[in-house]
Design an enzyme around this catalytic site. Structure first.
Site, PDB file in Angstrom:
ATOM      1  CG  ASN A  12      35.703  46.721  48.622  1.00 25.87           C
ATOM      2  OD1 ASN A  12      35.667  45.836  47.880  1.00 25.87           O
ATOM      3  ND2 ASN A  12      34.958  47.422  49.546  1.00 25.87           N
ATOM      4  CE  LYS A  22      31.608  45.252  49.216  1.00 28.41           C
ATOM      5  NZ  LYS A  22      30.667  45.727  49.685  1.00 28.41           N
ATOM      6  CG  HIS A  73      34.530  47.560  54.148  1.00 28.92           C
ATOM      7  ND1 HIS A  73      33.009  46.161  54.327  1.00 28.92           N
ATOM      8  CD2 HIS A  73      34.771  48.244  52.956  1.00 28.92           C
ATOM      9  CE1 HIS A  73      32.722  46.932  53.689  1.00 28.92           C
ATOM     10  NE2 HIS A  73      33.558  47.252  52.912  1.00 28.92           N
ATOM     11  CD  GLU A 110      31.787  43.825  53.119  1.00 35.20           C
ATOM     12  OE1 GLU A 110      32.185  43.426  52.005  1.00 35.20           O
ATOM     13  OE2 GLU A 110      30.683  44.920  52.648  1.00 35.20           O
ATOM     14  CD  GLU A 146      32.183  51.309  52.275  1.00 35.40           C
ATOM     15  OE1 GLU A 146      31.965  52.064  51.281  1.00 35.40           O
ATOM     16  OE2 GLU A 146      32.817  50.501  53.121  1.00 35.40           O
ATOM     17  N   GLY A 161      25.281  47.236  50.507  1.00 33.34           N
ATOM     18  CA  GLY A 161      25.191  45.990  49.774  1.00 33.34           C
ATOM     19  C   GLY A 161      23.839  46.117  50.029  1.00 33.34           C
TER      20      GLY A 161
HETATM   21  P1  13P Z   1      27.647  48.857  47.842  1.00 27.16           P
HETATM   22  O1  13P Z   1      28.100  50.181  46.918  1.00 27.16           O
HETATM   23  O2  13P Z   1      28.010  47.690  47.222  1.00 27.16           O
HETATM   24  O3  13P Z   1      27.071  49.162  48.634  1.00 27.16           O
HETATM   25  O4  13P Z   1      29.228  48.521  48.939  1.00 27.16           O
HETATM   26  C1  13P Z   1      29.765  49.860  49.536  1.00 27.16           C
HETATM   27  C2  13P Z   1      31.150  48.890  50.532  1.00 27.16           C
HETATM   28  O5  13P Z   1      30.937  48.616  50.810  1.00 27.16           O
HETATM   29  C3  13P Z   1      32.459  49.702  49.666  1.00 27.16           C
HETATM   30  O6  13P Z   1      33.088  49.298  50.135  1.00 27.16           O
END
Ligand code: 13P
Length: 254
Positions: free
Chosen positions: A13, A15, A99, A101, A170, A176
């Site tokens: 991902n 992003k 997700h 976010e 997740e 992150g």
């Molecule tokens: P990270 O691997 O940067 O922690 O992000 C995970 C994520 O949100 C994948 O969708």
């Protein structure tokens, strides 16, 4: 019930990162290592602006393309949105939905995610449906209830189409942050989610659905996470922006 063989699936991902030319470079680097890799399903999810370019780079390989979001309607006056058929048009096979976010920053509810999941399946896309608790919910002991509600709400009314879904667990506190769930914590939640799927749908289906882990997965911790019995892959954020680390994680998934 005999355990079903579930092929691992590793998705990157990206992003809101990478220009079109940077995305092409990253996809080319990944392709040069993994074009013929068949031991795991591999999915790249660049931003919308780079979908077509990445699609062209990975064409004729086993690497698949995914989007990071989608609207549920097929067309019309939805300024700024992208439809399932538009994603198919650039050869997307997957779409990440719900997700954390999007749930937290863009107010996506389980009802919205559910509409998108149904539209994705109707549009011939495989949804990667994300669920996961925030830190305070974990610390207060509410994680299972939160995740159960997200699973039930996001996947409501799917019937047999549930077999076309990939789930990504997740934990929001691990995204992150560099703070990864321990393999035991992740395994426990994955097994719990499989149990929830068994009670909503049936045990056979529950055993066949792939559940990815996401949240600070990187080459140094992926091996142990991916060897847990109920962890069927990874949804990788930061580590997917670097070809070498993404490729390393893929090679750990067998
Ligand atoms: P990270 O691997 O940067 O922690 O992000 C995970 C994520 O949100 C994948 O969708």
């Amino acid at each position: 019930m005999a355990k079903k063989l579930r092929k691992k699936i590793i998705a990157g991902n990206w992003k809101m990162n990478k220009s079109v030319s940077e995305a092409a470079d990253l996809a080319s680097d990944i392709k040069s290592d993994l074009a013929d890799y068949r031991d795991a399903d591999i999915v790249l999810c660049p931003p919308f602006t780079a979908l077509k370019t990445v699609s062209d780079v990975i064409t004729q390989t086993h690497i698949k393309l995914g989007a990071q979001n989608m609207h549920w309607a097929s067309d019309g006056a939805y300024t700024g949105e992208i439809s399932p058929s538009m994603l198919r048009d650039v050869f997307c096979h997957y779409v990440i939905l719900g997700h954390s976010e999007r749930r937290t920053m863009f107010n996506e509810t389980d009802e919205i995610v559910n509409k998108k999941v149904k539209a994705a399946i109707a549009g011939n896309l495989c949804p990667i449906v994300c669920v996961g608790e925030v830190l305070q919910e974990r610390e207060s002991g509410a994680a299972n209830d939160v995740v159960k509600k997200q699973v039930a709400g996001s996947l409501a009314g799917l019937g047999d189409d549930i077999g076309k879904v990939v789930i990504a667990y997740e934990p929001v506190w691990a995204i992150g942050t560099g703070k990864v769930a321990t393999p035991a914590q992740a395994q426990e939640m994955h097994a719990f989610i499989r149990g929830v799927l068994g009670s909503i749908f049936n045990e056979d289906i529950a055993q066949s659905i792939r559940i990815q882990y996401g949240g600070s997965m990187k080459p140094s911790n992926a091996g142990e996470l991916l060897s847990q019995p109920d962890i069927d892959g990874g949804l990788i954020g930061g580590a997917a922006l670097d070809a070498r680390s993404f490729v390393e994680i893929v090679r750990l998934a067998k």
